[in-house]
Design a protein around this motif. Sequence first.
Motif, PDB file in Angstrom:
ATOM      1  N   ASN A   1       0.793  -1.222   0.000  1.00 51.78           N
ATOM      2  CA  ASN A   1       0.000   0.000   0.000  1.00 51.78           C
ATOM      3  C   ASN A   1       0.829   1.278   0.000  1.00 51.78           C
ATOM      4  OD1 ASN A   1      -2.588  -1.221   0.011  1.00 51.78           O
ATOM      5  ND2 ASN A   1      -2.364  -1.681   2.197  1.00 51.78           N
TER       6      ASN A   1
ATOM      7  N   LYS B   1      -5.695   5.405   5.335  1.00 50.16           N
ATOM      8  CA  LYS B   1      -6.288   6.577   4.705  1.00 50.16           C
ATOM      9  C   LYS B   1      -5.814   7.863   5.392  1.00 50.16           C
ATOM     10  CE  LYS B   1      -9.278   9.199   2.440  1.00 50.16           C
ATOM     11  NZ  LYS B   1      -9.194   9.497   1.004  1.00 50.16           N
TER      12      LYS B   1
ATOM     13  N   ARG C   1      -6.188   8.068  -3.153  1.00 49.99           N
ATOM     14  CA  ARG C   1      -6.031   6.952  -4.073  1.00 49.99           C
ATOM     15  C   ARG C   1      -5.987   7.485  -5.506  1.00 49.99           C
ATOM     16  NH1 ARG C   1      -9.147   1.821  -2.569  1.00 49.99           N
ATOM     17  NH2 ARG C   1     -10.673   3.406  -2.001  1.00 49.99           N
TER      18      ARG C   1
ATOM     19  N   SER D   1      -5.289   2.989  -8.434  1.00 48.22           N
ATOM     20  CA  SER D   1      -5.481   2.430  -7.088  1.00 48.22           C
ATOM     21  C   SER D   1      -4.248   2.539  -6.196  1.00 48.22           C
ATOM     22  CB  SER D   1      -5.930   0.959  -7.149  1.00 48.22           C
ATOM     23  OG  SER D   1      -7.182   0.857  -7.788  1.00 48.22           O
TER      24      SER D   1
ATOM     25  N   TRP E   1      -2.014   4.225  -3.473  1.00 44.48           N
ATOM     26  CA  TRP E   1      -2.222   5.201  -2.407  1.00 44.48           C
ATOM     27  C   TRP E   1      -0.993   6.093  -2.309  1.00 44.48           C
ATOM     28  CZ3 TRP E   1      -6.597   6.246   0.170  1.00 44.48           C
ATOM     29  CH2 TRP E   1      -7.627   5.304   0.120  1.00 44.48           C
TER      30      TRP E   1
END
Length: 672
Positions: A144, A323, A349, A353, A355
């Motif tokens: 991520n 987030k 995002r 996709s 992050w």
Amino acid sequence: MIRSIRYITLLVLLQFVTGISVLYAQSITSASGIVRDSVSGEPLSYVSVMFENSTIGAMTDDDGAFSLQNDKGLTRLVVSSLGYDNKVVNLKAGQKNNALNVLLRPTSFEIAEVVVKPKREKYSRKDNPAVELIKKVIEHKNDNRIEAKDEYQSEVYEKLSMSLDDFNPNLEKNKFLKKFKFIKNYLDTSEFNGKPILTISVRETISDQYYRKHPKAEKTITKAKRQQGIDKTLDDGGAITANLEEIFKGVNIFDNNINILLNRFVSPLSSTLAVSYYKYYIMDTVDVAGDKCVDLAFVPVNSQSYGFTGRLYITLDGNYAVKKFLLNTPANINLNWVDKLRIEQEFKRMPDSTWVLANENTYVNFYIVKGAQQLRNFDKYQFDVQNADSIFGLLGPIHELPDATAQTDTFWIHNRHVPLKEKESALDDLLAQLRKVPAFNVIIKTAEILITGYIPTTADKDKSKFDFGPMNTTFSANHLEGFRMRVGGMTTANLNPHWFGSGYLAYGVNDRKLKYNAKLTYSVNKKKYHEGESPVNNISAIQEYDVYTPGQDFLFTSKDNMFVAWKVGEPVTMMQYIRKTMLQYQKEWLNGLTLTTWARNENNEAAGTLRYDRYDADGTLTNLKSFTNTELGTQLRFAPGERAYNGREGKNSLFNLSKDAPVFKLSHQMGL
């Protein structure tokens, strides 16, 4: 701790300029008290206490206590904690609401078909849904984070604002402060704690950041750089700015350790220590900018350890992405000169996709009157770096374009990501008003001498061709010379950007000998102000005659520094006169490599109780009054990742806070 003396002196002087009192024009609503369990009556630690619909809040300490205030008219406190019903406390506007006794009622709630009931029992990691959640986040963190990409680039806008925090000047009653009554027009409100502040400095940069995964490389190219405020004239060669950049490093939550304020903190996403170092609590499910997230609170197991309290907002889409997060320092932590610290980051995002970091806010309150807010905003992400070979082929991690500091106001208006606040934009006006008060000019000039150590020979420092100093060496004393007086200085780039002269004359009352040092330097690189600016590429010739104690010429600071010249205990009586002629070449590369070569002829004459004895072949000792040696030497110094430092004393200065890079040295000398 010693390293911070100059900056603490600056803070005290600035506070003296503006004064401290207890009067402020706006109406402040404050609240303090203790949060308790309504059943057991025991204090509850790490409970969130926030003013409703705001970012002003705090967490209770180990004793359940809290204290906060605002001047925005907010009168409702929301108190929340895992396992308890939220409670709203109504306050009296514009008054002190002290000694509040907030009782939270235990409740039970269901998460993922597991019923969690609050009990006064020891925290357990086994079968704990919060622990299982954080393990999943850590397991997926490398997927991520943006560093999972092969390469990327982004534009970064940074703003660092320094202010006098909780600033309450009594400008009407104090006879001296009446001269500064215009200051009340420049007061602002802290976004951190709602207290009145006076912004005194703003630093802005716009940079392009580049990253490559294999082979790993990170580059920053600064396109624009700007500084406004009271400390602009005190920033000797950018030394203060360099230290502030070191203190306020960017935070990467995905790393095992987080470096900030010259300390290492364990990350709540550490792959090795997180679960054992922190306690985790699932608080709620919330919407964060359109993404459903789990609100995961955490506190360190030991409240005095170098960890954070705070919140992680984890996406519920099965990717376990972060987030948003909030980090605070625990109340009981011993962090030098720092009262409170808060770090906020939010991610967004991308269409593919991925992050990426969108913005970062860091708030710091220091114990001595000063506060700081650093904002970083990230934009223009690209995952295909243009001109990658030339960019990643640059030596060193940080580069500044030649015209970075020459950008116009129009450029900043159109290119800064976030507009300046009204009071930040008015800094030049504030400084112009302060300059009209003679007392302010005297204090600023005193601070400038204390911090830089030099006195310019013109009123405008930017036009000075010769500076007297360093002033902390003017008077000193030792056993041989008694009271010692010294006067010296250095030329600046305003006289010649390539040729520099420096030196001093000194005289001791007891030995009645005149000592001297003369240095002539040619800099291959054109300098902005002084010869030591990085990167160094200098040839120097030095002639010196002075008194030393054995080994004293290897000290990191001047032997005449009045703060180290005075000795406690038995006086040093073994001394020597050294007459030295030296030719030296020094070159720095931006990758941290430095080459130094020298040729030196040195005569040493014993003085005081020092004796030179030669051991002869027949076993007898022959006393020598002096001896002469000639030396040729070379040294390689490698400090990968070291930041440039442009203070006049060089990167080895005591006040250079960039001490994290490893330093490797290889040297060889030969002589007679």
